[in-house]
Scaffold this active site. Structure first.
Site, PDB file in Angstrom:
ATOM      1  N   SER A 189       0.857  -1.170   0.000  1.00 17.99           N
ATOM      2  CA  SER A 189       0.000   0.000   0.000  1.00 17.99           C
ATOM      3  C   SER A 189       0.901   1.230   0.000  1.00 17.99           C
ATOM      4  O   SER A 189       2.084   1.137  -0.333  1.00 17.99           O
ATOM      5  CB  SER A 189      -0.866  -0.052   1.248  1.00 17.99           C
ATOM      6  OG  SER A 189      -1.509   1.158   1.425  1.00 17.99           O
ATOM      7  N   TYR A 219      -4.168   7.828  -7.676  1.00 21.16           N
ATOM      8  CA  TYR A 219      -3.286   6.882  -6.957  1.00 21.16           C
ATOM      9  C   TYR A 219      -3.900   6.540  -5.597  1.00 21.16           C
ATOM     10  O   TYR A 219      -3.969   5.379  -5.197  1.00 21.16           O
ATOM     11  CB  TYR A 219      -1.906   7.522  -6.787  1.00 21.16           C
ATOM     12  CG  TYR A 219      -0.865   6.656  -6.091  1.00 21.16           C
ATOM     13  CD1 TYR A 219      -0.363   5.509  -6.705  1.00 21.16           C
ATOM     14  CD2 TYR A 219      -0.358   6.998  -4.836  1.00 21.16           C
ATOM     15  CE1 TYR A 219       0.606   4.727  -6.066  1.00 21.16           C
ATOM     16  CE2 TYR A 219       0.604   6.225  -4.207  1.00 21.16           C
ATOM     17  CZ  TYR A 219       1.085   5.089  -4.830  1.00 21.16           C
ATOM     18  OH  TYR A 219       2.044   4.309  -4.205  1.00 21.16           O
ATOM     19  N   LYS A 223      -5.034   2.819  -4.230  1.00 20.85           N
ATOM     20  CA  LYS A 223      -4.420   2.186  -3.055  1.00 20.85           C
ATOM     21  C   LYS A 223      -5.449   1.992  -1.932  1.00 20.85           C
ATOM     22  O   LYS A 223      -5.369   1.032  -1.168  1.00 20.85           O
ATOM     23  CB  LYS A 223      -3.223   3.010  -2.565  1.00 20.85           C
ATOM     24  CG  LYS A 223      -1.996   2.948  -3.489  1.00 20.85           C
ATOM     25  CD  LYS A 223      -1.370   1.558  -3.540  1.00 20.85           C
ATOM     26  CE  LYS A 223      -0.068   1.522  -4.322  1.00 20.85           C
ATOM     27  NZ  LYS A 223       0.465   0.175  -4.553  1.00 20.85           N
TER      28      LYS A 223
HETATM   29  N1  LIG Z   1       8.515   4.324  -3.845  1.00 20.09           N
HETATM   30  C1  LIG Z   1       7.777   4.716  -2.811  1.00 20.09           C
HETATM   31  O1  LIG Z   1       8.057   5.711  -2.122  1.00 20.09           O
HETATM   32  C2  LIG Z   1       6.582   3.926  -2.405  1.00 20.09           C
HETATM   33  C3  LIG Z   1       5.912   4.283  -1.227  1.00 20.09           C
HETATM   34  C4  LIG Z   1       4.792   3.544  -0.841  1.00 20.09           C
HETATM   35  C5  LIG Z   1       4.383   2.474  -1.616  1.00 20.09           C
HETATM   36  N2  LIG Z   1       5.044   2.152  -2.754  1.00 20.09           N
HETATM   37  C6  LIG Z   1       4.542   1.016  -3.537  1.00 20.09           C
HETATM   38  O2  LIG Z   1       5.559   0.028  -3.594  1.00 20.09           O
HETATM   39  C7  LIG Z   1       5.434  -0.706  -4.807  1.00 20.09           C
HETATM   40  C8  LIG Z   1       6.785  -0.809  -5.506  1.00 20.09           C
HETATM   41  O3  LIG Z   1       7.221   0.501  -5.794  1.00 20.09           O
HETATM   42  P1  LIG Z   1       8.726   0.862  -6.196  1.00 20.09           P
HETATM   43  O4  LIG Z   1       9.035   2.139  -5.533  1.00 20.09           O
HETATM   44  O5  LIG Z   1       9.632  -0.304  -6.000  1.00 20.09           O
HETATM   45  O6  LIG Z   1       8.522   1.179  -7.755  1.00 20.09           O
HETATM   46  P2  LIG Z   1       9.248   0.674  -9.094  1.00 20.09           P
HETATM   47  O7  LIG Z   1      10.690   0.476  -8.910  1.00 20.09           O
HETATM   48  O8  LIG Z   1       8.779   1.593 -10.174  1.00 20.09           O
HETATM   49  O9  LIG Z   1       8.583  -0.753  -9.296  1.00 20.09           O
HETATM   50  C9  LIG Z   1       7.307  -0.905  -9.803  1.00 20.09           C
HETATM   51  C10 LIG Z   1       7.236  -2.287 -10.396  1.00 20.09           C
HETATM   52  O10 LIG Z   1       5.903  -2.477 -10.885  1.00 20.09           O
HETATM   53  C11 LIG Z   1       6.004  -3.023 -12.186  1.00 20.09           C
HETATM   54  N3  LIG Z   1       4.843  -2.706 -13.012  1.00 20.09           N
HETATM   55  C12 LIG Z   1       4.331  -1.492 -13.311  1.00 20.09           C
HETATM   56  N4  LIG Z   1       3.301  -1.629 -14.157  1.00 20.09           N
HETATM   57  C13 LIG Z   1       3.144  -2.962 -14.386  1.00 20.09           C
HETATM   58  C14 LIG Z   1       2.262  -3.745 -15.174  1.00 20.09           C
HETATM   59  N5  LIG Z   1       1.317  -3.193 -15.926  1.00 20.09           N
HETATM   60  N6  LIG Z   1       2.388  -5.086 -15.157  1.00 20.09           N
HETATM   61  C15 LIG Z   1       3.351  -5.681 -14.414  1.00 20.09           C
HETATM   62  N7  LIG Z   1       4.229  -5.004 -13.665  1.00 20.09           N
HETATM   63  C16 LIG Z   1       4.130  -3.654 -13.656  1.00 20.09           C
HETATM   64  C17 LIG Z   1       7.243  -2.389 -12.789  1.00 20.09           C
HETATM   65  O11 LIG Z   1       7.655  -3.159 -13.907  1.00 20.09           O
HETATM   66  P3  LIG Z   1       8.457  -2.513 -15.164  1.00 20.09           P
HETATM   67  O12 LIG Z   1       9.910  -2.618 -14.809  1.00 20.09           O
HETATM   68  O13 LIG Z   1       8.049  -3.380 -16.304  1.00 20.09           O
HETATM   69  O14 LIG Z   1       7.993  -1.093 -15.280  1.00 20.09           O
HETATM   70  C18 LIG Z   1       8.183  -2.469 -11.604  1.00 20.09           C
HETATM   71  O15 LIG Z   1       8.781  -3.731 -11.529  1.00 20.09           O
HETATM   72  C19 LIG Z   1       4.359  -0.005  -5.629  1.00 20.09           C
HETATM   73  O16 LIG Z   1       3.133  -0.697  -5.459  1.00 20.09           O
HETATM   74  C20 LIG Z   1       4.260   1.370  -4.983  1.00 20.09           C
HETATM   75  O17 LIG Z   1       2.979   1.943  -5.137  1.00 20.09           O
HETATM   76  C21 LIG Z   1       6.139   2.841  -3.162  1.00 20.09           C
END
Ligand SMILES: NC(=O)c1ccc[n+]([C@@H]2O[C@H](COP(=O)([O-])OP(=O)(O)OC[C@H]3O[C@@H](n4cnc5c(N)ncnc54)[C@H](OP(=O)(O)O)[C@@H]3O)[C@@H](O)[C@H]2O)c1
Length: 348
Positions: A189, A219, A223
């Protein structure tokens, strides 16, 4: 919350534990896979790009060996007593898991159904499903299933994936009732779900201007709906443990690419993210540590923890009033089942 090193390191030839993680090829997902792999899990990295996922698999294998070698050489030179000899032997005999690619595009419902069928042909049991993949604050776009892209990637497709995999998770629980880590579903989340605190309506596409504000509302809605569905599964399927995780502000370069690549203002966004990260951010490794702890913690029980939300440092956090409201959660559930039915996708 216990440290990751205290969780059991499995020998996959004796204790085969299978995990699926969506978006395990980058950011938080990448480092979560690394930890699970080091703990002996058989991991399916579910992603839309075979080449990106295979590249990550090669990097993960190299990194895991590097980590073990470094630990091994450190312990080798420091052995002083019997306990350390036992620890050293444990390390020497530690087995890595397996890494596999599973094709899955969350912006396409048919791809989700296909991924489930492919997985079922390969594995009989599933111990851990991590709904990690997500899209954050991207411009308004519709998917080929006619959903706003963030809603489908962060909520509708993870909902479908989870419901289709639930029977396997339940079968795993029935087959191994005494497993110390109850089969579980983890949902990534975000504190960003609060952006939907003032207005939560799944029927509205929220395609309003200025997009750089309403994208955050979209977003937040996605979530929030994700939290609803986890709470509903926790209520309806008491065999499987459902845990929601906010990993902290992870300032990884991928998730903000859209903003930092914008012409001219991109540099301003880049500066903003750097400053924000300096004061409030955590690294992808730290974010992944949270996810790994919630995934492997054997102290969690269905009775105590089902449907709970955890934030940085393993602290229990309370989602927004809208996200915690079970009437809204039930409505989200019914709306989603109806939407899927309209597209010819049947879920129980
Ligand atoms: N970063 C933050 O500060 C933060 C904070 C709270 C929660 N989150 C949550 O944590 C999770 C991971 O985030 P992250 O920061 O690690 O981001 P990230 O590095 O951008 O990773 C996102 C992943 O989701 C995949 N993805 C996106 N669209 C997709 C699709 N249509 N089908 C299959 N895979 C898909 C991407 O694959 P591709 O490589 O193919 O694009 C990538 O592997 C997310 O759910 C995000 O909302 C993040």
């Amino acid at each position: 919350m216990p440290s990751i090193d205290t969780f059991t390191y499995l020998d996959p030839s004796k204790d085969r534990r299978v995990a699926i993680i969506t978006g395990g090829n980058s950011g938080i997902g990448f480092y979560t896979v690394l930890q699970l792999y080091l703990h002996g899990y058989i991991i399916y990295i579910a992603g839309r790009s075979r080449s990106r996922c295979n590249k990550s698999i090669n990097e993960l294998k190299a990194k895991a060996i590097e980590i073990i070698d470094a630990k091994f050489s450190n312990s080798n030179t420091n052995i002083k007593n019997n306990d350390e000899i036992i620890e050293f032997n444990k390390l020497k005999n530690r087995q890595l898991g397996e890494l596999h690619y599973l094709e899955l595009d969350l912006s396409n419902l048919q791809s989700v159904l296909k991924a489930v069928e492919t997985f079922k042909q390969k594995e009989e049991y599933l111990h851990l499903l991590i709904n990690n993949a997500g899209a954050m604050a991207v411009p308004y776009t519709l998917t080929q299933d006619n959903y706003e892209v963030q809603l489908q990637t962060n909520f509708i497709s993870p909902f479908l994936l989870t419901l289709k995999l639930l029977p396997i998770l339940e079968k795993t629980k029935d087959q191994f009732p005494n497993l110390i880590e109850n089969p579980r579903v983890i949902y990534l989340s975000s504190i960003g779900h609060q952006f939907a605190s003032l207005y939560f309506n799944l029927k509205k596409q929220m395609n309003y201007k200025p997009d750089f504000i309403f994208t955050w509302v979209r977003y937040g809605i996605a979530k929030t709906a994700g939290i609803h569905f986890m709470k509903m599964i926790a209520l309806r399927n008491p065999k499987v443990l459902c845990i929601i995780v906010h990993p902290g502000f992870v300032m990884n370069p991928n998730i903000f690419t859209y903003w930092t690549n914008l012409p001219i203002v991109g540099i301003l966004f880049w500066c903003f993210f750097q400053i924000f990260a300096y004061f409030f951010g955590v690294t992808p490794e730290q974010g992944a540590d949270e996810v790994t702890k919630e995934s492997l913690n054997s102290n969690f029980t269905i009775e105590k923890n089902n449907g709970e939300s955890f934030g940085p440092g393993g602290k229990i956090i309370q989602p927004s009033k809208v996200a915690s409201n079970m009437d809204y959660a039930a409505r989200t559930w019914i709306w989603t089942i109806r939407e899927l039915n309209e597209r010819g996708v049947v879920v129980d």
